[in-house]
Design a protein around this motif. Structure first.
Motif, PDB file in Angstrom:
ATOM      1  N   UNK A   9       0.774  -1.235   0.000  1.00 16.86           N
ATOM      2  CA  UNK A   9       0.000   0.000   0.000  1.00 16.86           C
ATOM      3  C   UNK A   9       0.805   1.285   0.000  1.00 16.86           C
ATOM      4  N   UNK A  10       2.133   1.171   0.035  1.00 21.05           N
ATOM      5  CA  UNK A  10       2.978   2.367   0.068  1.00 21.05           C
ATOM      6  C   UNK A  10       3.862   2.425  -1.173  1.00 21.05           C
ATOM      7  N   UNK A  11       3.725   3.501  -1.985  1.00 19.31           N
ATOM      8  CA  UNK A  11       4.602   3.638  -3.157  1.00 19.31           C
ATOM      9  C   UNK A  11       6.054   3.822  -2.717  1.00 19.31           C
ATOM     10  N   UNK A  12       6.933   3.071  -3.363  1.00 18.76           N
ATOM     11  CA  UNK A  12       8.357   3.165  -3.038  1.00 18.76           C
ATOM     12  C   UNK A  12       9.155   3.152  -4.327  1.00 18.76           C
ATOM     13  N   UNK A  13      10.225   3.916  -4.345  1.00 19.25           N
ATOM     14  CA  UNK A  13      11.103   3.973  -5.509  1.00 19.25           C
ATOM     15  C   UNK A  13      12.431   3.308  -5.167  1.00 19.25           C
ATOM     16  N   UNK A  14      12.958   2.562  -6.126  1.00 19.54           N
ATOM     17  CA  UNK A  14      14.206   1.827  -5.933  1.00 19.54           C
ATOM     18  C   UNK A  14      15.108   2.039  -7.133  1.00 19.54           C
ATOM     19  N   UNK A  15      16.384   2.189  -6.877  1.00 19.52           N
ATOM     20  CA  UNK A  15      17.367   2.287  -7.945  1.00 19.52           C
ATOM     21  C   UNK A  15      18.079   0.939  -8.018  1.00 19.52           C
ATOM     22  N   UNK A  16      17.481   0.024  -8.777  1.00 14.54           N
ATOM     23  CA  UNK A  16      18.001  -1.338  -8.904  1.00 14.54           C
ATOM     24  C   UNK A  16      17.912  -1.757 -10.367  1.00 14.54           C
ATOM     25  N   UNK A  17      18.697  -2.756 -10.753  1.00 14.23           N
ATOM     26  CA  UNK A  17      18.578  -3.258 -12.123  1.00 14.23           C
ATOM     27  C   UNK A  17      17.193  -3.874 -12.354  1.00 14.23           C
ATOM     28  N   UNK A  23      12.280 -10.860  -5.404  1.00 17.70           N
ATOM     29  CA  UNK A  23      12.608 -11.401  -4.084  1.00 17.70           C
ATOM     30  C   UNK A  23      13.758 -10.632  -3.440  1.00 17.70           C
ATOM     31  N   UNK A  24      14.811 -10.385  -4.198  1.00 16.81           N
ATOM     32  CA  UNK A  24      15.983  -9.690  -3.629  1.00 16.81           C
ATOM     33  C   UNK A  24      15.672  -8.228  -3.380  1.00 16.81           C
ATOM     34  N   UNK A  25      14.865  -7.616  -4.247  1.00 18.12           N
ATOM     35  CA  UNK A  25      14.459  -6.240  -3.979  1.00 18.12           C
ATOM     36  C   UNK A  25      13.688  -6.185  -2.656  1.00 18.12           C
ATOM     37  N   UNK A  30      14.356  -3.546   0.273  1.00 18.98           N
ATOM     38  CA  UNK A  30      13.220  -3.001   1.017  1.00 18.98           C
ATOM     39  C   UNK A  30      13.135  -3.531   2.448  1.00 18.98           C
ATOM     40  N   UNK A  31      13.974  -4.502   2.782  1.00 20.05           N
ATOM     41  CA  UNK A  31      14.012  -5.083   4.138  1.00 20.05           C
ATOM     42  C   UNK A  31      12.689  -5.722   4.547  1.00 20.05           C
ATOM     43  N   UNK A  32      11.990  -6.329   3.592  1.00 15.14           N
ATOM     44  CA  UNK A  32      10.746  -7.057   3.841  1.00 15.14           C
ATOM     45  C   UNK A  32      11.114  -8.541   3.886  1.00 15.14           C
ATOM     46  N   UNK A  63      12.246  -7.452 -11.006  1.00 17.60           N
ATOM     47  CA  UNK A  63      11.744  -6.239 -10.357  1.00 17.60           C
ATOM     48  C   UNK A  63      11.120  -5.298 -11.378  1.00 17.60           C
ATOM     49  N   UNK A  64      11.713  -5.212 -12.546  1.00 22.44           N
ATOM     50  CA  UNK A  64      11.174  -4.348 -13.591  1.00 22.44           C
ATOM     51  C   UNK A  64       9.769  -4.720 -14.008  1.00 22.44           C
ATOM     52  N   UNK A  65       9.428  -6.015 -13.920  1.00 20.10           N
ATOM     53  CA  UNK A  65       8.071  -6.452 -14.265  1.00 20.10           C
ATOM     54  C   UNK A  65       7.048  -6.007 -13.229  1.00 20.10           C
ATOM     55  N   UNK A  66       7.506  -5.690 -12.030  1.00 21.18           N
ATOM     56  CA  UNK A  66       6.603  -5.229 -10.967  1.00 21.18           C
ATOM     57  C   UNK A  66       6.486  -3.707 -10.934  1.00 21.18           C
ATOM     58  N   UNK A  67       7.245  -3.016 -11.770  1.00 20.77           N
ATOM     59  CA  UNK A  67       7.206  -1.553 -11.798  1.00 20.77           C
ATOM     60  C   UNK A  67       5.789  -1.069 -12.087  1.00 20.77           C
ATOM     61  N   UNK A  68       5.330  -0.117 -11.280  1.00 18.72           N
ATOM     62  CA  UNK A  68       4.013   0.447 -11.451  1.00 18.72           C
ATOM     63  C   UNK A  68       2.884  -0.427 -10.927  1.00 18.72           C
ATOM     64  N   UNK A  69       3.236  -1.535 -10.316  1.00 21.19           N
ATOM     65  CA  UNK A  69       2.223  -2.469  -9.817  1.00 21.19           C
ATOM     66  C   UNK A  69       2.187  -2.455  -8.295  1.00 21.19           C
ATOM     67  N   UNK A  70       1.188  -3.139  -7.771  1.00 21.56           N
ATOM     68  CA  UNK A  70       1.017  -3.275  -6.332  1.00 21.56           C
ATOM     69  C   UNK A  70       1.505  -4.655  -5.901  1.00 21.56           C
ATOM     70  N   UNK A  71       2.423  -4.692  -4.949  1.00 24.34           N
ATOM     71  CA  UNK A  71       2.952  -5.946  -4.421  1.00 24.34           C
ATOM     72  C   UNK A  71       2.531  -6.056  -2.964  1.00 24.34           C
ATOM     73  N   UNK A  72       1.952  -7.195  -2.623  1.00 30.18           N
ATOM     74  CA  UNK A  72       1.585  -7.462  -1.234  1.00 30.18           C
ATOM     75  C   UNK A  72       2.428  -8.623  -0.740  1.00 30.18           C
ATOM     76  N   UNK A  73       3.150  -8.383   0.340  1.00 25.30           N
ATOM     77  CA  UNK A  73       3.966  -9.417   0.966  1.00 25.30           C
ATOM     78  C   UNK A  73       3.199  -9.976   2.164  1.00 25.30           C
TER      79      UNK A  73
END
Length: 157
Positions: A9-17, A23-25, A30-32, A63-73
């Motif tokens: 539920x929280x938008x977050x920006x990451x500088x990753x490949x 999973x690694x992101x 993100x420390x999740x 991670x790029x495939x999840x860009x702009x999407x909602x991820x629930x852990x």
């Protein structure tokens, strides 16, 4: 590459490949850490998360495939009514042995119950395929899913 993902539920920006596994992101950046590393091949389900409400194996999702999407852990699911029903049912049914696979199992069960609020045994088996429990708690997992369905529907079961 700058990637923006809404995590729990929280938008977050990451500088990753872009090719970094989600999973690694989630775990390292993100420390999740509730999402577990299992096989790295999409075969065990320990890394299951919801991407736009659908179960995904985060070890196989770039991670790029999840860009702009909602991820629930598992952490975000725990705050939702369905997640609370699942964790209550898991506790009541005494599912957990070692517990390592359980975050992925609960996330998969949430996806199943969102799609089918009252699954029978065959639907549970199909919906949970791809999630492996080395301890063999499958009968208790099935019972917990039925219990969670009843709790989520407002019943006592």
């Amino acid at each position: 590459m700058a990637i923006t993902i809404t995590i729990n539920g929280k938008p977050r920006a990451f500088d990753v490949p872009a090719e970094m596994p989600l999973l690694w992101l989630l775990r390292d950046v993100a420390q999740m850490t509730g999402t577990k590393f299992g096989c790295a091949a999409g075969l065990c389900g320990a890394c299951s998360v919801l991407v736009d409400g659908e179960r995904a194996f985060s070890c196989q999702t770039p991670a790029g495939d999840a860009a702009g999407k909602s991820v629930t852990t598992i952490e975000g699911l725990a705050e939702q009514p369905l997640g609370k029903a699942l964790t209550t049912a898991w506790d009541e049914t005494d599912v957990v042995q070692c517990g390592y696979c359980q975050p992925g199992q609960i996330v998969a069960a949430a996806a199943l119950l969102k799609a089918n609020p009252r699954p029978d045994d065959a639907a549970i088996d199909a919906g949970m395929s791809g999630n492996i429990c080395r301890c063999g708690t499958y009968p208790r997992i099935r019972a917990a899913i039925k219990r969670a369905a009843a709790i989520n529907a407002g019943g006592k079961a």
